[in-house]
Motif scaffolding. Sequence first.
Motif, PDB file in Angstrom:
ATOM      1  N   PRO A 141       0.816  -1.228   0.000  1.00 19.78           N
ATOM      2  CA  PRO A 141       0.000   0.000   0.000  1.00 19.78           C
ATOM      3  C   PRO A 141       0.846   1.274   0.000  1.00 19.78           C
ATOM      4  N   PHE A 142       1.951   1.275   0.733  1.00 18.48           N
ATOM      5  CA  PHE A 142       2.807   2.462   0.803  1.00 18.48           C
ATOM      6  C   PHE A 142       3.582   2.647  -0.502  1.00 18.48           C
ATOM      7  N   MET A 143       4.026   1.553  -1.123  1.00 14.67           N
ATOM      8  CA  MET A 143       4.667   1.663  -2.437  1.00 14.67           C
ATOM      9  C   MET A 143       3.688   2.231  -3.457  1.00 14.67           C
ATOM     10  N   THR A 144       2.437   1.823  -3.358  1.00 14.08           N
ATOM     11  CA  THR A 144       1.402   2.318  -4.278  1.00 14.08           C
ATOM     12  C   THR A 144       1.186   3.815  -4.083  1.00 14.08           C
TER      13      THR A 144
ATOM     14  N   LEU B 224      21.806   1.456  -2.292  1.00 18.51           N
ATOM     15  CA  LEU B 224      21.040   0.913  -1.169  1.00 18.51           C
ATOM     16  C   LEU B 224      21.895   0.050  -0.245  1.00 18.51           C
ATOM     17  N   HIS B 225      23.069  -0.359  -0.738  1.00 19.62           N
ATOM     18  CA  HIS B 225      23.993  -1.128   0.085  1.00 19.62           C
ATOM     19  C   HIS B 225      25.030  -0.241   0.782  1.00 19.62           C
ATOM     20  N   HIS B 226      24.929   1.056   0.594  1.00 16.94           N
ATOM     21  CA  HIS B 226      25.832   1.951   1.316  1.00 16.94           C
ATOM     22  C   HIS B 226      25.559   1.830   2.816  1.00 16.94           C
ATOM     23  N   PRO B 227      26.607   1.807   3.635  1.00 13.89           N
ATOM     24  CA  PRO B 227      26.405   1.620   5.085  1.00 13.89           C
ATOM     25  C   PRO B 227      25.454   2.619   5.736  1.00 13.89           C
ATOM     26  N   TRP B 228      25.341   3.825   5.177  1.00 13.50           N
ATOM     27  CA  TRP B 228      24.436   4.805   5.754  1.00 13.50           C
ATOM     28  C   TRP B 228      22.975   4.538   5.373  1.00 13.50           C
ATOM     29  N   VAL B 229      22.772   3.796   4.300  1.00 14.97           N
ATOM     30  CA  VAL B 229      21.423   3.587   3.759  1.00 14.97           C
ATOM     31  C   VAL B 229      20.894   2.187   4.063  1.00 14.97           C
ATOM     32  N   TYR B 230      21.775   1.220   3.960  1.00 17.73           N
ATOM     33  CA  TYR B 230      21.378  -0.190   4.046  1.00 17.73           C
ATOM     34  C   TYR B 230      20.556  -0.540   5.296  1.00 17.73           C
ATOM     35  N   PRO B 231      20.981  -0.166   6.503  1.00 16.54           N
ATOM     36  CA  PRO B 231      20.230  -0.608   7.688  1.00 16.54           C
ATOM     37  C   PRO B 231      18.773  -0.131   7.704  1.00 16.54           C
ATOM     38  N   THR B 232      18.553   1.062   7.160  1.00 19.33           N
ATOM     39  CA  THR B 232      17.205   1.639   7.209  1.00 19.33           C
ATOM     40  C   THR B 232      16.313   1.124   6.092  1.00 19.33           C
ATOM     41  N   LEU B 233      16.847   1.031   4.870  1.00 20.05           N
ATOM     42  CA  LEU B 233      15.997   0.751   3.720  1.00 20.05           C
ATOM     43  C   LEU B 233      16.108  -0.668   3.169  1.00 20.05           C
TER      44      LEU B 233
ATOM     45  N   PHE C  19       9.963  -5.920   0.456  1.00 21.30           N
ATOM     46  CA  PHE C  19      10.868  -4.791   0.607  1.00 21.30           C
ATOM     47  C   PHE C  19      10.347  -3.811   1.647  1.00 21.30           C
ATOM     48  N   HIS C  20      11.220  -2.989   2.166  1.00 17.65           N
ATOM     49  CA  HIS C  20      10.807  -1.721   2.772  1.00 17.65           C
ATOM     50  C   HIS C  20      10.129  -0.926   1.656  1.00 17.65           C
ATOM     51  N   PRO C  21       9.000  -0.272   1.914  1.00 22.23           N
ATOM     52  CA  PRO C  21       8.272   0.394   0.831  1.00 22.23           C
ATOM     53  C   PRO C  21       9.086   1.437   0.064  1.00 22.23           C
ATOM     54  N   VAL C  22       9.947   2.179   0.734  1.00 26.21           N
ATOM     55  CA  VAL C  22      10.768   3.178   0.031  1.00 26.21           C
ATOM     56  C   VAL C  22      11.794   2.479  -0.864  1.00 26.21           C
ATOM     57  N   ASP C  23      12.346   1.381  -0.392  1.00 32.81           N
ATOM     58  CA  ASP C  23      13.270   0.584  -1.191  1.00 32.81           C
ATOM     59  C   ASP C  23      12.579   0.098  -2.465  1.00 32.81           C
TER      60      ASP C  23
ATOM     61  N   GLN D 270      13.470   1.344  -6.480  1.00 28.00           N
ATOM     62  CA  GLN D 270      13.896   0.431  -7.533  1.00 28.00           C
ATOM     63  C   GLN D 270      12.909   0.372  -8.697  1.00 28.00           C
ATOM     64  N   SER D 271      11.727   0.966  -8.518  1.00 27.97           N
ATOM     65  CA  SER D 271      10.760   1.047  -9.623  1.00 27.97           C
ATOM     66  C   SER D 271      10.872   2.356 -10.401  1.00 27.97           C
ATOM     67  N   VAL D 272      11.533   3.342  -9.815  1.00 23.65           N
ATOM     68  CA  VAL D 272      11.600   4.673 -10.431  1.00 23.65           C
ATOM     69  C   VAL D 272      12.171   4.663 -11.858  1.00 23.65           C
ATOM     70  N   PRO D 273      13.224   3.890 -12.150  1.00 24.86           N
ATOM     71  CA  PRO D 273      13.751   3.906 -13.523  1.00 24.86           C
ATOM     72  C   PRO D 273      12.724   3.541 -14.596  1.00 24.86           C
ATOM     73  N   TYR D 274      11.763   2.668 -14.269  1.00 28.53           N
ATOM     74  CA  TYR D 274      10.740   2.308 -15.252  1.00 28.53           C
ATOM     75  C   TYR D 274       9.891   3.516 -15.609  1.00 28.53           C
ATOM     76  N   HIS D 275       9.642   4.360 -14.628  1.00 31.38           N
ATOM     77  CA  HIS D 275       8.849   5.568 -14.877  1.00 31.38           C
ATOM     78  C   HIS D 275       9.694   6.636 -15.575  1.00 31.38           C
ATOM     79  N   ILE D 276      10.929   6.788 -15.149  1.00 33.76           N
ATOM     80  CA  ILE D 276      11.796   7.782 -15.784  1.00 33.76           C
ATOM     81  C   ILE D 276      11.908   7.514 -17.284  1.00 33.76           C
ATOM     82  N   PHE D 277      11.987   6.240 -17.646  1.00 38.67           N
ATOM     83  CA  PHE D 277      12.180   5.874 -19.054  1.00 38.67           C
ATOM     84  C   PHE D 277      11.153   6.537 -19.958  1.00 38.67           C
ATOM     85  N   VAL D 278       9.869   6.516 -19.561  1.00 40.43           N
ATOM     86  CA  VAL D 278       8.824   7.033 -20.456  1.00 40.43           C
ATOM     87  C   VAL D 278       8.727   8.559 -20.412  1.00 40.43           C
TER      88      VAL D 278
END
Length: 216
Positions: free
Chosen positions: A36-39, A88-97, A115-119, A123-131
Amino acid sequence: MYAASFYWFTLLTSFQPKILPNQVQREILTTILSMPFMTILTVPIFIAELRGYSKLTDTWGSWSQEALTILKFLVFTDFCIYWIHRWLHHPWVYPTLHKTHHLWKVCTPWASHAFHPVDGFLQSVPYHIFVFVFPMNKVMYMGMFMLVNVWTISIHDGFFLSFEGLVNSSAHHANHHLYFSCNYGQYFTFWDRLFGTHLFPDHAALDPKRIGKDNK
């Protein structure tokens, strides 16, 4: 597909020591809570697309033009997801997301959307950027979205459809879940090869059928 996948992993990986207690149920619950949050995060982009701000079209090009569009879509989104995933694997980001998705050391198909909803959104954003950058037929766009979801399930399901190393197979992604710092690509391995993060999998050691037999 999910029913068949559930049977596959319940039958073949029940003896795998890295499978967590009640893992499938936990993966399903994580997905249900995150969706629901990803949506909600995705809705504004879909509205922009529906209101004509993107380059989505009702027309079709020639077969060669449409084939080129598919190729561009795969290469562009694979490149973007590679870097988003690596970030997303950066040490500052990974634990949270991203740690939520890596709770599952041995993947099942149910982990594909856990997934965490923000994660999941990132990872879906590139599909939208493309169009918004390249023209694409609306029907093809929806078809590629469906394909992306099937592919996401397939790289978590343990069916090794490719062994040659060009395609980011479920074995490559199993390595990613086990070792964290390799195989960030979505469809192909060439970005991992180019940027030094490719790890070729030991298919025999990762095969769920063998794992089940070896531990009985």
